[in-house]
Design a protein around this motif. Structure first.
Motif, mmCIF file in Angstrom:
data_model
loop_
_atom_site.group_PDB
_atom_site.id
_atom_site.type_symbol
_atom_site.label_atom_id
_atom_site.label_comp_id
_atom_site.label_asym_id
_atom_site.label_seq_id
_atom_site.Cartn_x
_atom_site.Cartn_y
_atom_site.Cartn_z
ATOM 1 N N TYR A 1 0.832 -1.198 0.000
ATOM 2 C CA TYR A 1 0.000 0.000 0.000
ATOM 3 C C TYR A 1 0.874 1.259 0.000
ATOM 4 O O TYR A 1 0.550 2.241 -0.653
ATOM 5 C CB TYR A 1 -0.939 0.003 1.208
ATOM 6 N N ASP A 2 1.981 1.211 0.741
ATOM 7 C CA ASP A 2 2.911 2.336 0.763
ATOM 8 C C ASP A 2 3.560 2.536 -0.606
ATOM 9 O O ASP A 2 3.771 3.663 -1.044
ATOM 10 C CB ASP A 2 4.008 2.117 1.806
ATOM 11 N N VAL A 3 3.894 1.433 -1.276
ATOM 12 C CA VAL A 3 4.535 1.518 -2.590
ATOM 13 C C VAL A 3 3.616 2.225 -3.580
ATOM 14 O O VAL A 3 4.045 3.093 -4.339
ATOM 15 C CB VAL A 3 4.913 0.113 -3.101
ATOM 16 N N LEU A 4 2.334 1.855 -3.556
ATOM 17 C CA LEU A 4 1.367 2.463 -4.478
ATOM 18 C C LEU A 4 0.780 3.768 -3.933
ATOM 19 O O LEU A 4 0.039 4.456 -4.647
ATOM 20 C CB LEU A 4 0.237 1.479 -4.774
ATOM 21 N N GLU A 5 1.086 4.082 -2.679
ATOM 22 C CA GLU A 5 0.548 5.272 -2.017
ATOM 23 C C GLU A 5 -0.972 5.304 -2.046
ATOM 24 O O GLU A 5 -1.596 6.295 -2.448
ATOM 25 C CB GLU A 5 1.146 6.546 -2.622
ATOM 26 N N VAL A 6 -1.575 4.192 -1.627
ATOM 27 C CA VAL A 6 -3.027 4.089 -1.498
ATOM 28 C C VAL A 6 -3.344 3.594 -0.090
ATOM 29 O O VAL A 6 -2.497 3.018 0.586
ATOM 30 C CB VAL A 6 -3.651 3.131 -2.541
ATOM 31 N N ALA A 7 -4.578 3.809 0.311
ATOM 32 C CA ALA A 7 -5.027 3.333 1.624
ATOM 33 C C ALA A 7 -5.329 1.842 1.540
ATOM 34 O O ALA A 7 -5.669 1.331 0.465
ATOM 35 C CB ALA A 7 -6.287 4.087 2.038
ATOM 36 N N PRO A 8 -5.238 1.123 2.661
ATOM 37 C CA PRO A 8 -5.583 -0.298 2.656
ATOM 38 C C PRO A 8 -7.038 -0.573 2.270
ATOM 39 O O PRO A 8 -7.379 -1.681 1.875
ATOM 40 C CB PRO A 8 -5.319 -0.742 4.106
ATOM 41 N N THR A 9 -7.874 0.441 2.334
ATOM 42 C CA THR A 9 -9.280 0.279 1.952
ATOM 43 C C THR A 9 -9.537 0.687 0.505
ATOM 44 O O THR A 9 -10.692 0.777 0.088
ATOM 45 C CB THR A 9 -10.174 1.118 2.881
ATOM 46 N N ALA A 10 -8.478 0.943 -0.249
ATOM 47 C CA ALA A 10 -8.616 1.428 -1.632
ATOM 48 C C ALA A 10 -9.321 0.399 -2.511
ATOM 49 O O ALA A 10 -9.132 -0.803 -2.355
ATOM 50 C CB ALA A 10 -7.241 1.749 -2.205
ATOM 51 N N SER A 11 -10.108 0.906 -3.439
ATOM 52 C CA SER A 11 -10.802 0.030 -4.378
ATOM 53 C C SER A 11 -9.834 -0.414 -5.471
ATOM 54 O O SER A 11 -8.735 0.131 -5.613
ATOM 55 C CB SER A 11 -11.983 0.767 -5.009
ATOM 56 N N ALA B 1 0.515 -6.640 -8.545
ATOM 57 C CA ALA B 1 0.105 -8.031 -8.759
ATOM 58 C C ALA B 1 -0.624 -8.578 -7.538
ATOM 59 O O ALA B 1 -1.626 -9.289 -7.670
ATOM 60 C CB ALA B 1 1.325 -8.893 -9.086
ATOM 61 N N VAL B 2 -0.160 -8.232 -6.361
ATOM 62 C CA VAL B 2 -0.792 -8.733 -5.139
ATOM 63 C C VAL B 2 -2.108 -8.012 -4.869
ATOM 64 O O VAL B 2 -3.135 -8.641 -4.608
ATOM 65 C CB VAL B 2 0.159 -8.590 -3.932
ATOM 66 N N LEU B 3 -2.100 -6.690 -4.944
ATOM 67 C CA LEU B 3 -3.288 -5.924 -4.552
ATOM 68 C C LEU B 3 -4.404 -5.962 -5.588
ATOM 69 O O LEU B 3 -5.559 -5.712 -5.251
ATOM 70 C CB LEU B 3 -2.899 -4.481 -4.244
ATOM 71 N N SER B 4 -4.084 -6.288 -6.823
ATOM 72 C CA SER B 4 -5.139 -6.350 -7.842
ATOM 73 C C SER B 4 -5.808 -7.721 -7.884
ATOM 74 O O SER B 4 -6.850 -7.874 -8.506
ATOM 75 C CB SER B 4 -4.561 -6.013 -9.222
ATOM 76 N N ASN B 5 -5.237 -8.708 -7.219
ATOM 77 C CA ASN B 5 -5.824 -10.046 -7.142
ATOM 78 C C ASN B 5 -6.536 -10.169 -5.796
ATOM 79 O O ASN B 5 -5.880 -10.122 -4.758
ATOM 80 C CB ASN B 5 -4.719 -11.098 -7.274
ATOM 81 N N PRO B 6 -7.868 -10.342 -5.785
ATOM 82 C CA PRO B 6 -8.602 -10.355 -4.510
ATOM 83 C C PRO B 6 -8.120 -11.427 -3.522
ATOM 84 O O PRO B 6 -8.017 -11.160 -2.327
ATOM 85 C CB PRO B 6 -10.053 -10.614 -4.930
ATOM 86 N N GLU B 7 -7.797 -12.618 -4.009
ATOM 87 C CA GLU B 7 -7.344 -13.684 -3.106
ATOM 88 C C GLU B 7 -5.972 -13.355 -2.516
ATOM 89 O O GLU B 7 -5.754 -13.507 -1.315
ATOM 90 C CB GLU B 7 -7.294 -15.018 -3.838
ATOM 91 N N GLN B 8 -5.049 -12.906 -3.375
ATOM 92 C CA GLN B 8 -3.723 -12.562 -2.885
ATOM 93 C C GLN B 8 -3.778 -11.357 -1.952
ATOM 94 O O GLN B 8 -3.045 -11.289 -0.971
ATOM 95 C CB GLN B 8 -2.771 -12.288 -4.047
#
Length: 158
Positions: free
Chosen positions: A11-21, A60-67
């Motif tokens: 989340y820090d790498v992409l600079e988004v919140a953990p609740t980001a869509s 790759a991790v954050l765009s895959n719902p299971e990962q």
């Protein structure tokens, strides 16, 4: 560019919140990839490649719902372990394993595939066959009449 640290999350790498869509994650990835792509950046090539690799891994991790669900669980567990031992006593000093495609999944995370079920069936049948063979060999040491009785009993069952 943020300094590299072991506690830097995807989340820090992409600079988004953990609740980001997913749309927010995708937008952040596209913006960041323009900054860090080795062909289009003004950064030194080694730094650009490292950041771009880290960016791709995070996406790759954050765009895959299971990962992403697995990664969030790892973050929560890491946070709980830090809260349980704030002075580092009893905590591991190793770098936490990066989550990604190589992350081993627990058996309860997904059902077994038909191929895995078939392999388990073959393994079980091989085990049973070995047990039967061991019993037959063991009984052959005691007399051949035992073998004949067992073979006749097995043929009657079939």
């Amino acid at each position: 560019m943020a300094p590299r640290s072991p506690s830097r999350t995807h989340y820090d790498v992409l600079e988004v919140a953990p609740t980001a869509s997913l749309a927010e994650i995708r937008r952040a990835y596209r913006e960041k990839s323009k900054l860090y792509h080795p062909d289009t950046t003004t950064l030194p090539l080694a730094i650009a490649r490292e950041e771009f690799h880290r960016l791709n891994e995070a996406y790759a991790v954050l765009s895959n719902p299971e990962q992403r669900q697995w990664y969030d669980l790892q973050l929560r567990l890491r946070l709980q372990s830090k809260q349980a031992s704030p002075m580092g006593i009893g905590s591991s000093h190793r770098r936490p394993q990066e989550s990604g495609r190589s992350t081993a999944m627990l058996s309860e995370d997904r059902p077994l595939s038909p191929g895995e079920l078939f392999a388990l069936f073959i393994l079980g049948m091989t085990f049973v066959g070995c047990l039967v063979l061991a019993v037959i060999v063991g009984l052959s040491q005691q007399g051949q009449e035992w073998i004949l009785q067992i073979v006749s009993y097995i043929s009657e069952l079939g």
